[in-house]
Design an enzyme around this catalytic site. Structure first.
Site, PDB file in Angstrom:
ATOM      1  N   PHE A  31      86.905 -18.077 -49.424  1.00 26.57           N
ATOM      2  CA  PHE A  31      86.894 -17.772 -49.020  1.00 26.57           C
ATOM      3  C   PHE A  31      86.631 -16.382 -49.082  1.00 26.57           C
ATOM      4  O   PHE A  31      85.786 -14.976 -48.157  1.00 26.57           O
ATOM      5  CB  PHE A  31      86.842 -17.212 -47.359  1.00 26.57           C
ATOM      6  CG  PHE A  31      87.269 -18.395 -46.277  1.00 26.57           C
ATOM      7  CD1 PHE A  31      86.784 -19.323 -45.976  1.00 26.57           C
ATOM      8  CD2 PHE A  31      88.886 -18.648 -46.888  1.00 26.57           C
ATOM      9  CE1 PHE A  31      86.499 -20.451 -45.077  1.00 26.57           C
ATOM     10  CE2 PHE A  31      89.052 -20.471 -46.415  1.00 26.57           C
ATOM     11  CZ  PHE A  31      88.144 -20.530 -45.468  1.00 26.57           C
ATOM     12  N   SER A  32      86.940 -15.902 -49.887  1.00 23.09           N
ATOM     13  CA  SER A  32      87.055 -14.101 -50.602  1.00 23.09           C
ATOM     14  C   SER A  32      86.955 -14.385 -52.242  1.00 23.09           C
ATOM     15  O   SER A  32      87.221 -15.590 -53.116  1.00 23.09           O
ATOM     16  CB  SER A  32      88.981 -13.547 -50.338  1.00 23.09           C
ATOM     17  OG  SER A  32      89.943 -14.253 -51.024  1.00 23.09           O
ATOM     18  N   ASP A 142     104.642 -20.366 -44.796  1.00 26.88           N
ATOM     19  CA  ASP A 142     104.800 -20.930 -45.952  1.00 26.88           C
ATOM     20  C   ASP A 142     104.986 -20.005 -46.926  1.00 26.88           C
ATOM     21  O   ASP A 142     104.175 -19.849 -47.743  1.00 26.88           O
ATOM     22  CB  ASP A 142     102.780 -20.744 -45.867  1.00 26.88           C
ATOM     23  CG  ASP A 142     102.366 -21.501 -46.651  1.00 26.88           C
ATOM     24  OD1 ASP A 142     102.541 -21.865 -47.490  1.00 26.88           O
ATOM     25  OD2 ASP A 142     100.602 -21.274 -47.582  1.00 26.88           O
TER      26      ASP A 142
END
EC number: 2.7.11.-
Length: 711
Positions: A31-32, A142
């Site tokens: 997304f980037s 994470d």
């Protein structure tokens, strides 16, 4: 010189973001895009994460804001520094400190196992960062080498925790139920879809420490299921033979962090004060413990060297595509894809509204799904109040009148702690102690900008527990018998009815159960197709949701059997009754079911495009299935009277399949509220099924008499 060249390059390209000249691209994600930037006045080098907001659904936008809030709140040398946020039309630019040392996975790939002193240096810094998170009641969820950045590429580098897209605030003693993180570093309680707390991060720390000192991860597997099996079956942590020189304290810390049972795992305080971390000479842990503050705005003066995002992970800090690790060095141990469960009901949410013209409790689309607003958020279509009406009843003279099905209502599911991947309790089910647990609902976080196939490939494997499935040495045949074993007439493609025992429970044979679900889905899919062809898209959509629930149940069973390790596993089942599903072993069963599931997801999304309004009333799928079954039975009777035995047999068989689905399988699916049948309704369904099977046997007998087999 470097500054002038960067500014000159920015001038040529016309790329200036806020006060920063944009240089070369140093990374990209789903997304980037990440650019190297330099402050136009001070010359400070930064990493600029340019995020296209149009590509993010609502939940990903919330995750992004969560990451910003966390980074904005904390100022600590072992947490990546958030410098600024610059908004532009359709984009958000995060200005972060630049780490020229890359991430820890690149460091391990380059150096292999590191000296114990170096591992201690990094672990002390990781502990300091975790202490800050713990003081703020935050689980990272994470932790992995790819998310630990290094200020330089040497043994004295400063380590910084980054990528907080999965992180969430956790109140003390709170438990979460979401599935996040990377499998090789994921705590087993998360992979087993159990509630977990902050100790899940400590398992990840243990896996990272083990990899630092040995050069490999503590547990491996060709798939996440095999990885979990290896963890469960392990009785002790084994160090490679070439690691004999590791200190007792180092081995002890690894062993105590990598205890499968989180209750037996070290607490955070025990971890912070473990002898392996007691040497303060290499790092002043006490001074570094809590240096966090709340910033008044998004701008933070000053900077420090930070993230070299030469190869950024594909999820790019946003919790949707998990652990793709496309950015990792070639040969990185984190090579297989992370999987995730889904949440609530059977895919969507529908709230009950009173219907004016029907005794049914028609449903409304309460959560906006797909095309309606393209918000692509985690949607719940909940069937509230499954009730089958008296209309269009199938009434052979020998059968009693049919009455409505009764259901047990259930309130809405509690708000999830994390809306991307969360499990909430399913309907209460009485199960034996040997069961793997009661079912839990799931959701399908569909994306309007990403193919469902890509989502399922990453997120479909690790699902919630199914209805109890136990190994069986023989098929638990239905009291209705097996049409396959009775030389069913040609065209009765729905095959075996060995679905239920005398108590109308699903077969305890795992593969037989999956075959049953597969055939139920095929029969119901015909109803979807028929209504779609007739332009009844809302009805088709409602029924399609049931098909998704069926395939979810099949995935439940497959996953549970794969990780159970009990006698009578799927591999044994396949060798015994492996028709119609897979001929290549249990490793091929799950992908085949996943493929079917993906196809049904895509059909649901296509049908959802025809949902014109949030106020559309959702028809009751169970009622439609019942009425379809009764209509098939009536049509079969007409064809039998007219002498078309073959078509009559087809229709009877389809009707039986749908009725057996309602009597047996429908009650085990994750519906909200669950479908509950009264004893009288069960009796009527059994009577219908018995009558139809009697007609089928009559047709078969007539066919054998008319067309005797050659001797």
């Amino acid at each position: 010189m470097a500054q002038s060249s960067l500014v000159a390059a920015a001038g040529r390209s016309g790329r200036v973001i806020g006060d920063y000249a944009v240089g070369r691209q140093i990374g990209s994600g789903s997304f980037s895009v990440v650019w190297e930037g330099r402050h136009l006045v001070h010359g400070t080098v930064v990493a600029i994460k340019e995020i296209a907001m149009a590509r993010l659904n609502k939940k990903l936008q919330e995750s992004l804001m969560s990451e910003i809030i966390i980074l904005r709140k904390i100022n600590h040398p072992n947490i990546i520094r958030f410098i600024d946020m610059i908004e532009a039309p359709g984009k958000i630019n995060l200005v972060l400190e630049y780490c020229k040392g890359g991430d820890l996975s690149m460091y391990i790939h380059k150096h292999g196992s590191v000296p114990e002193a170096t591992a201690k240096h990094f672990m002390l810094q990781l502990a300091a960062g975790l202490q800050v998170l713990r003081d703020n009641n935050i689980i990272h969820r994470d932790l992995k080498p790819q998310n630990l950045l290094l200020s330089t590429d040497d043994n004295d580098a400063a380590l910084k925790i980054a990528d907080f897209g999965f992180a969430r605030s956790l109140q003390p003693r709170g438990l979460a139920e979401t599935l996040c993180g990377s499998p090789l570093y994921m705590a087993p309680e998360i992979m087993q879809l159990q509630k977990y707390d902050a100790k899940a991060d400590l398992w990840s720390v243990g896996a990272i420490l083990f990899q630092l000192v040995t050069g490999r991860t503590p547990f491996t597997g060709n798939s996440q299921i095999q990885l979990l099996q290896n963890i469960i079956r392990s009785t002790e942590l084994h160090f490679p033979a070439d690691c004999r020189d590791l200190s007792t304290d180092c081995k002890d810390l690894c062993q105590k962090l990598l205890r499968r049972n989180p209750v037996e795992r070290l607490t955070f305080e025990e971890f912070f004060h473990h002898p392996f971390l007691s040497d303060k000479q290499s790092y002043d842990f006490t001074r570094s413990r809590l240096d966090s503050r709340t910033m008044n705005d998004f701008h933070s003066s000053g900077s420090s060297p930070s993230r070299n995002i030469e190869e950024i992970s594909q999820e790019d800090g946003l919790p949707f595509f998990l652990d793709d690790d496309s950015s990792g060095p070639e040969g990185s141990p984190s090579s297989f894809k992370h999987t995730s469960p889904m949440k609530s009901s059977y895919g969507f949410s529908v709230e009950r509204r009173e219907a004016a013209l029907s005794p049914l409790k028609n449903m409304d689309l309460s959560s906006r799904y797909s095309r309606v607003s393209h918000r692509a958020e985690t949607n719940n279509f909940k069937f509230e109040g499954h009730r089958l009406s008296d209309r269009s009843q199938f009434k052979p003279s020998s059968l009693p009148d049919s009455r409505s099905f009764s259901t047990q209502g259930r309130g809405d599911s509690p708000d999830s702690m994390d809306q991307d991947y969360v499990l909430i309790s399913g309907p209460p089910v009485d199960i034996p102690s040997s069961s793997s647990g009661s079912p839990k609902p799931f959701n399908y976080p569909f994306k309007s900008h990403s193919p469902p196939v890509e989502f399922i490939k990453r997120n479909v494997t690790n699902l919630t527990a199914p209805m109890p499935i136990a190994s069986a040495t023989g098929n638990n045949l239905s009291r209705f018998g097996s049409l396959e074993s009775q030389n069913c007439i040609p065209g009765t493609s729905h095959g075996s009815l060995d679905l239920v025992d005398a108590f109308e429970q699903p077969s305890t044979n795992s593969l037989t159960r999956i075959r049953s679900l597969q055939k139920c889905a095929a029969a119901i899919a015909e109803l979807v197709h028929e209504r779609g062809e007739n332009g009844k898209h809302l009805e088709a959509f409602s029924i399609q949701l049931v098909i998704l629930a069926i395939w979810n149940q099949a995935l439940h069973i497959c996953h549970t059997q794969a990780v159970s390790g009990i006698e009578g596993s799927l591999l044994q089942d396949i060798n015994r009754v492996g028709r119609n599903i897979s001929h290549g072993g249990s490793e091929k069963l799950l992908p085949q079911i996943q493929k079917e599931f993906v196809q049904e997801v895509e059909r649901a999304e296509e049908l959802a495009k025809f949902v014109e309004s949030d106020n559309a009333k959702m028809p009751d799928a169970m009622e439609m299935i019942l009425q379809a079954a009764l209509a098939l039975g009536i049509s079969g009777g007409v064809d039998e009277v007219m002498g078309d035995a073959e078509n009559a047999g087809n229709l009877y068989s389809k009707a039986v399949r749908l009725l057996v689905f309602l009597a047996v399988e429908a009650q085990t699916l994750i519906l909200n509220p669950p479908l509950t049948l009264t004893n009288s309704v069960r009796y009527r369904l059994r009577t219908y099924i018995d009558s139809l099977i009697t007609r089928l046997k009559h047709l078969q007998s007539h066919r054998r008499t008319s067309y005797p087999q050659k001797q």
